[in-house]
Write a protein that holds these residues in place. Structure first.
Motif, PDB file in Angstrom:
ATOM      1  N   ARG A  53     -27.817   9.864 -52.544  1.00  0.00           N
ATOM      2  CA  ARG A  53     -28.471  11.173 -52.488  1.00  0.00           C
ATOM      3  C   ARG A  53     -29.054  11.303 -51.090  1.00  0.00           C
ATOM      4  NH1 ARG A  53     -33.304  13.437 -53.208  1.00  0.00           N
ATOM      5  NH2 ARG A  53     -34.337  11.519 -53.854  1.00  0.00           N
ATOM      6  N   HIS A  54     -28.560  12.292 -50.343  1.00  0.00           N
ATOM      7  CA  HIS A  54     -29.034  12.523 -48.979  1.00  0.00           C
ATOM      8  C   HIS A  54     -30.431  13.145 -48.972  1.00  0.00           C
ATOM      9  CE1 HIS A  54     -24.671  12.351 -47.853  1.00  0.00           C
ATOM     10  NE2 HIS A  54     -25.207  11.678 -46.855  1.00  0.00           N
ATOM     11  N   GLY A  59     -28.154  16.883 -54.562  1.00  0.00           N
ATOM     12  CA  GLY A  59     -27.143  16.265 -55.404  1.00  0.00           C
ATOM     13  C   GLY A  59     -26.770  14.843 -55.015  1.00  0.00           C
ATOM     14  N   TRP A  60     -26.188  14.168 -55.993  1.00  0.00           N
ATOM     15  CA  TRP A  60     -25.667  12.818 -55.808  1.00  0.00           C
ATOM     16  C   TRP A  60     -24.204  12.933 -55.411  1.00  0.00           C
ATOM     17  CZ3 TRP A  60     -28.320   8.231 -56.090  1.00  0.00           C
ATOM     18  CH2 TRP A  60     -29.628   8.300 -56.573  1.00  0.00           C
ATOM     19  N   GLN A  61     -23.793  12.120 -54.430  1.00  0.00           N
ATOM     20  CA  GLN A  61     -22.451  12.210 -53.874  1.00  0.00           C
ATOM     21  C   GLN A  61     -21.874  10.830 -53.624  1.00  0.00           C
ATOM     22  OE1 GLN A  61     -22.607  14.591 -50.314  1.00  0.00           O
ATOM     23  NE2 GLN A  61     -24.158  15.919 -51.189  1.00  0.00           N
ATOM     24  N   LEU A  62     -20.590  10.809 -53.357  1.00  0.00           N
ATOM     25  CA  LEU A  62     -19.936   9.597 -52.899  1.00  0.00           C
ATOM     26  C   LEU A  62     -20.307   9.367 -51.439  1.00  0.00           C
ATOM     27  CD1 LEU A  62     -16.457  10.363 -54.450  1.00  0.00           C
ATOM     28  CD2 LEU A  62     -18.080   8.637 -55.259  1.00  0.00           C
ATOM     29  N   PRO A  63     -20.461   8.122 -51.017  1.00  0.00           N
ATOM     30  CA  PRO A  63     -20.787   7.867 -49.614  1.00  0.00           C
ATOM     31  C   PRO A  63     -19.616   8.210 -48.708  1.00  0.00           C
ATOM     32  CG  PRO A  63     -20.343   5.813 -50.769  1.00  0.00           C
ATOM     33  CD  PRO A  63     -20.338   6.899 -51.810  1.00  0.00           C
ATOM     34  N   THR A 145     -25.313  15.003 -60.101  1.00  0.00           N
ATOM     35  CA  THR A 145     -24.080  14.632 -59.413  1.00  0.00           C
ATOM     36  C   THR A 145     -23.300  15.901 -59.103  1.00  0.00           C
ATOM     37  OG1 THR A 145     -24.033  12.515 -60.584  1.00  0.00           O
ATOM     38  CG2 THR A 145     -21.984  13.237 -59.542  1.00  0.00           C
ATOM     39  N   THR A 146     -22.837  16.032 -57.869  1.00  0.00           N
ATOM     40  CA  THR A 146     -22.174  17.273 -57.462  1.00  0.00           C
ATOM     41  C   THR A 146     -20.848  17.451 -58.188  1.00  0.00           C
ATOM     42  OG1 THR A 146     -20.970  16.288 -55.609  1.00  0.00           O
ATOM     43  CG2 THR A 146     -23.213  17.123 -55.157  1.00  0.00           C
TER      44      THR A 146
END
Length: 166
Positions: A53-54, A59-63, A145-146
């Motif tokens: 999460r940036h 939202g939560w994303q893949l790095p 999560t996006t």
């Protein structure tokens, strides 16, 4: 070949290189394109994926992140995973798909990789870019999560049809 013929040939080669450089510069200005990488770090034994999460987007994303000039995609992926997750890739990542990210710009493309061989010696600590990071079981992903992240997980791990769009 005479010396003057060789000089003429070398002059043509130099002109061809210069012309090629000019065209490449022109296309960079007229059609700049960005390229990014994202990694789905998957713990098969735990059926868990690594998400971040940036601090600057919801939202939560893949790095992942951008591929720098003169950098190959595999190196960019390895760099981003260390920076965003304290994760070191220990075997080649598998390129799963390519996507046009039209939400980012008209020229943004993202390469999606699967990473199943990795090492994380310690959890990623929050910093100026990453607010939170961690592994989540697939049946317990964060509610924030996006949608794009959920689509990529389903495409890579469940075999759903791959969208050309991020």
């Amino acid at each position: 070949m005479t010396i003057s013929e060789r000089e003429t040939q070398q002059g043509k080669s130099a002109w061809a290189r210069l012309r090629s450089n000019i065209f490449h510069f022109y296309f960079l200005l007229r059609r700049p394109m960005t390229l990014g990488v994202r990694g789905l770090v998957y713990d098969r034994a735990e059926n868990a994926v690594f998400l971040i999460r940036h601090t600057y987007v919801p939202g939560w994303q893949l790095p992942g992140g951008g591929v720098e000039t003169s950098e190959i995609m595999a190196d960019a992926l390895a760099r981003e995973l260390v920076e965003e997750g304290n994760i070191e890739i220990t075997a080649p990542a598998v390129l799963k798909s390519l996507h046009f990210n039209r939400q980012a710009s008209r020229r943004d493309h993202v390469a999606m990789y699967l990473i199943e061989s990795y090492r994380q010696t310690s959890p990623k600590q929050p910093d100026y870019e990453i607010a939170e990071a961690g592994f989540f079981k697939r049946d317990a992903l964060p509610s924030e999560t996006t949608p794009a992240t959920l689509r990529r997980i389903a495409e890579v791990l469940d075999g759903t049809e791959v969208s050309p769009y991020w």
